[in-house]
Design an enzyme around this catalytic site. Structure first.
Site, PDB file in Angstrom:
ATOM      1  N   TYR A 172       0.938  -1.282   0.075  1.00  0.00           N
ATOM      2  CA  TYR A 172      -0.081   0.025  -0.065  1.00  0.00           C
ATOM      3  C   TYR A 172       0.913   1.236   0.020  1.00  0.00           C
ATOM      4  CZ  TYR A 172      -4.182   2.713   0.925  1.00  0.00           C
ATOM      5  OH  TYR A 172      -5.072   3.703   0.921  1.00  0.00           O
TER       6      TYR A 172
ATOM      7  N   GLU B  18      -4.705   6.751   6.212  1.00  0.00           N
ATOM      8  CA  GLU B  18      -4.790   5.735   5.489  1.00  0.00           C
ATOM      9  C   GLU B  18      -3.726   4.594   5.751  1.00  0.00           C
ATOM     10  OE1 GLU B  18      -3.873   6.311   1.232  1.00  0.00           O
ATOM     11  OE2 GLU B  18      -3.668   8.252   1.601  1.00  0.00           O
TER      12      GLU B  18
ATOM     13  N   LYS C 152      -2.144  -1.061 -13.660  1.00  0.00           N
ATOM     14  CA  LYS C 152      -2.337  -0.754 -12.332  1.00  0.00           C
ATOM     15  C   LYS C 152      -3.890  -0.739 -12.235  1.00  0.00           C
ATOM     16  CE  LYS C 152      -2.674   1.170  -8.222  1.00  0.00           C
ATOM     17  NZ  LYS C 152      -2.038   0.444  -7.215  1.00  0.00           N
TER      18      LYS C 152
END
Length: 510
Positions: A346, A380, A441
Site C-alpha cells: 500500500y 490511510e 495498475k
C-alpha cells in the site's frame, strides 16, 4: 535487528499533569491487553494506559526526570546506536529513544525512521511526536495543568464529555470533527507543550522533498531495489511475515523481497468479493515465489456492511480513503488465529503517481507534489486497521528512506516508455514474472469492486448519480459520528440505515 515479535505497544492513552489523577478508562479499537503505568516526575506525573501484546514494560523508559512512552517501532536502530557511547542501553526502542533524547532533545525525532507515536514528559514540558508519515495517528487534548494524548480519538472522547476542555489552539494541527478541543498531531512533527499552560509549539521533523533528482536509468532502478529491500528487511527481522498480495507490481515487489529474506516459504494472502477479485493475478506471483498462499472471498453485501469497522478503525472522514481501506479492513477481520506481522504494498502510488495515468510530465509531477502535501490526516496508513484483529501491519513504500528516494525522482523516471511507475517495474523485473511487471495498475478499491458496489447501494436507495460522491461523504460522516464521537460499537451501526438516512436528507433538500 528489530524484535521478532509485534511492537511492545501498539497504542496508548497518556495523561501528563501537574496533579496525580489517573486517566479515564479508554476505549480502543486496537485489540490487545491493557497495562497501566504511572511515572511521578519532579513537576508532573505521566499516567499511561498501553495497548500491548505481552511486552508493555518495553514500551516505557525512564531516566532521572524524563519518562517516555512509545507505540510502534524503529527501523534504523543500527544507525541510531552509532550516535551513542558504547555500552548505552538500547535494548528496546523506548530505551534507545530515551538515550537519544538525552543528547539531542526534541531534535531526536529528526533522526528516526520508524512507524510510531511517542509521548515524552521532561521537566514541565511534554513532547508529542509522530513518525515522518504520521502513520501511527496521534491526537492531543491540551489544557492548563494537563495534557492528554492518544493514538485513537475515541480514547479521548470521555475526557471531553466529563470535563469540557478549554479549547487551547494547537498551531498547524487539524481539529477533530465534533470532538471539542482535540487536535491531530501533524505527520513528521513534534509538539512541545507546556504542561502548566497547555500551550503548544510545533517543530517539523520531516517534510516531503520538493526538489527533483536526475539519475541514469540503471542507477535509479538499482537504488529503488536496494532501498526498498532494506525497508522490507527492517520490517521482517528474520520472521515469516504475511504479505497482502494483489498480483500488482506494488504488493508483488514487497512479496518478492520478503521471500528472499525469509526462511521457508513466505505467507501470502489475497482478498476478493463475489463481484470482483484479483486471485488469478496473485496466484501467478504466489506460484513464482513458492509462497504458502491463501484466498479469502468476502460477499459484497458483507463488505459494505463492514463500513462502520473501517471508519471505527481509521477514524477518517474522507470517503475516497475509506473506499481504499474497506477491503483491507474486511481482509484483516477475516484473519483468525495468532497475531501476525503483515507487510503490504500500500502507498506506492502516492510518491510514484501511479493512480494518475498521466503522460504529461508536468502534470504528473504536479500530482506527486499535491498528493505528498495532502496525505496528512487521512489516516490511510494507520495500524489500527489490522489492529482491530490484533495484527500489526506496516508499509515498506512509506519507509522514510524509500520516500526520500522515490518522491524526488524526476517525473520521467516514473512515467517512461509509456508505462506508469516505470522505475519500480524495472527495479522488480528480475524478481517477478513478466506478466506481473507489465500488468496495468488497478486500485484495491477497483479490484475488489468496492467503489462500484458502494455507488450501486446509494443509487438503489434513490440517490441520483450526480450526487453519489456527496452522498458517500455524508454516509461516512454519519457513521463516524456514531462509532467515534458517540462511541457506539460498529456492530451496532448499520451501513444500510446510514445510506437510507442520507438518501432521505438529500431528497428533502431537492
Amino acid at each position: 535487528m528489530m524484535a521478532l515479535t509485534l511492537p511492545a505497544a501498539t497504542g496508548f492513552l497518556v495523561s501528563a499533569q501537574l496533579g496525580g489523577d489517573r486517566v479515564p478508562g479508554p476505549v480502543f479499537a486496537t485489540r490487545g491487553a491493557h497495562a497501566t503505568v504511572a511515572e511521578a516526575l519532579s513537576t508532573q506525573t505521566l499516567n499511561t494506559v498501553l495497548v500491548h501484546a505481552g511486552s508493555a514494560a518495553d514500551a516505557v523508559a525512564r531516566s532521572g526526570d524524563t519518562a517516555l512512552v512509545l507505540a510502534g517501532e524503529l527501523y534504523n536502530r543500527e544507525e541510531l546506536l552509532t550516535l551513542l557511547p558504547a555500552g548505552t542501553d538500547g535494548r528496546t526502542d523506548a530505551q534507545l529513544l530515551l538515550a537519544l533524547l538525552g543528547v539531542y532533545d526534541l531534535h531526536t525525532f529528526r533522526l528516526l525512521n520508524g512507524r510510531f507515536a511517542a509521548a515524552v514528559a521532561l521537566g514541565d514540558r511534554v513532547l508529542l511526536a509522530t513518525d515522518h508519515a504520521g502513520s501511527v495517528p496521534l491526537y492531543t487534548l491540551p489544557a492548563p495543568g494537563r495534557v492528554l494524548a492518544a493514538t485513537e480519538i475515541k480514547a479521548l472522547v470521555p475526557a471531553t464529555v466529563h470535563s469540557p476542555p478549554s479549547g487551547r489552539p494547537v498551531a498547524e494541527a487539524r481539529r477533530v470533527r465534533r470532538v471539542p478541543g482535540v487536535h491531530q498531531v501533524p505527520a513528521g512533527t513534534v509538539l512541545e507543550l507546556d504542561v502548566r499552560t497547555g500551550a503548544a509549539t510545533p517543530s517539523r521533523t520531516w517534510t516531503p522533498p520538493v526538489s527533483r533528482r536526475i539519475l541514469p536509468e540503471a542507477e535509479a532502478t538499482a537504488a529503488v531495489r536496494e532501498t526498498l529491500e532494506r525497508a522490507v528487511m527492517a520490517r521482517t527481522g528474520g520472521t515469516t511475515p504475511l504479505v497482502v498480495l494483489s498480483g500488482g507490481i506494488d504488493s508483488s515487489g514487497v512479496a518478492a523481497l520478503a521471500a528472499a529474506h525469509t526462511d521457508g516459504p513466505l505467507d501470502t494472502l489475497s482478498m476478493g468479493t463475489d463481484t470482483s477479485d484479483e486471485f488469478a493475478e496473485a496466484r501467478v506471483v504466489a506460484t513464482h515465489l513458492g509462497s504458502a498462499h491463501r484466498e479469502i472471498t468476502v460477499p459484497t453485501a458483507d463488505l459494505l456492511g463492514q463500513l462502520p469497522y473501517a471508519i471505527w478503525a481509521s477514524e477518517s472522514v474522507d470517503p475516497d480513503i475509506i473506499e481504499y481501506l474497506l477491503p483491507l479492513t474486511a481482509l484483516y477481520r477475516a484473519l483468525d488465529g495468532p497475531a501476525r506481522r503483515i507487510l503490504t504494498g500500500y502507498g506506492a502510488d502516492i510518491p510514484l503517481a501511479g493512480m494518475h495515468r498521466e503522460d504529461r510530465l508536468p502534470q504528473l509531477d504536479t500530482a506527486v507534489t499535491y498528493d505528498m502535501a495532502t496525505f496528512d490526516g487521512l489516516n490511510e496508513m494507520t495500524p489500527v486497521l489490522s489492529g482491530i484483529q490484533g495484527h500489526w501491519s506496516t508499509h515498506p513504500y512509506w519507509d522514510r528512506d524509500v520516500l526520500d528516494l522515490l518522491v524526488p525522482l524526476e517525473a520521467g523516471l516514473k512515467r517512461r516508455h509509456g508505462r506508469d511507475k516505470w522505475v519500480l517495474r524495472e527495479a522488480m523485473s528480475p524478481l517477478l514474472p513478466h506478466e506481473t511487471v507489465t500488468r496495468p495498475k488497478l486500485g484495491v478499491h477497483e479490484g475488489s469492486g468496492t467503489t462500484s458496489s458502494f455507488s450501486l447501494l446509494l443509487m438503489d436507495a434513490g440517490v441520483p448519480e450526480a450526487d453519489i460522491h456527496r452522498a458517500k461523504s455524508l454516509v461516512v460522516r454519519e457513521i463516524f459520528d456514531r462509532v467515534v464521537v458517540e462511541g457506539l460499537p460498529p456492530a451496532e451501526v448499520s451501513t444500510a440505515d446510514a445510506v437510507h438516512r442520507v438518501s432521505a436528507r438529500l431528497k428533502e433538500t431537492e
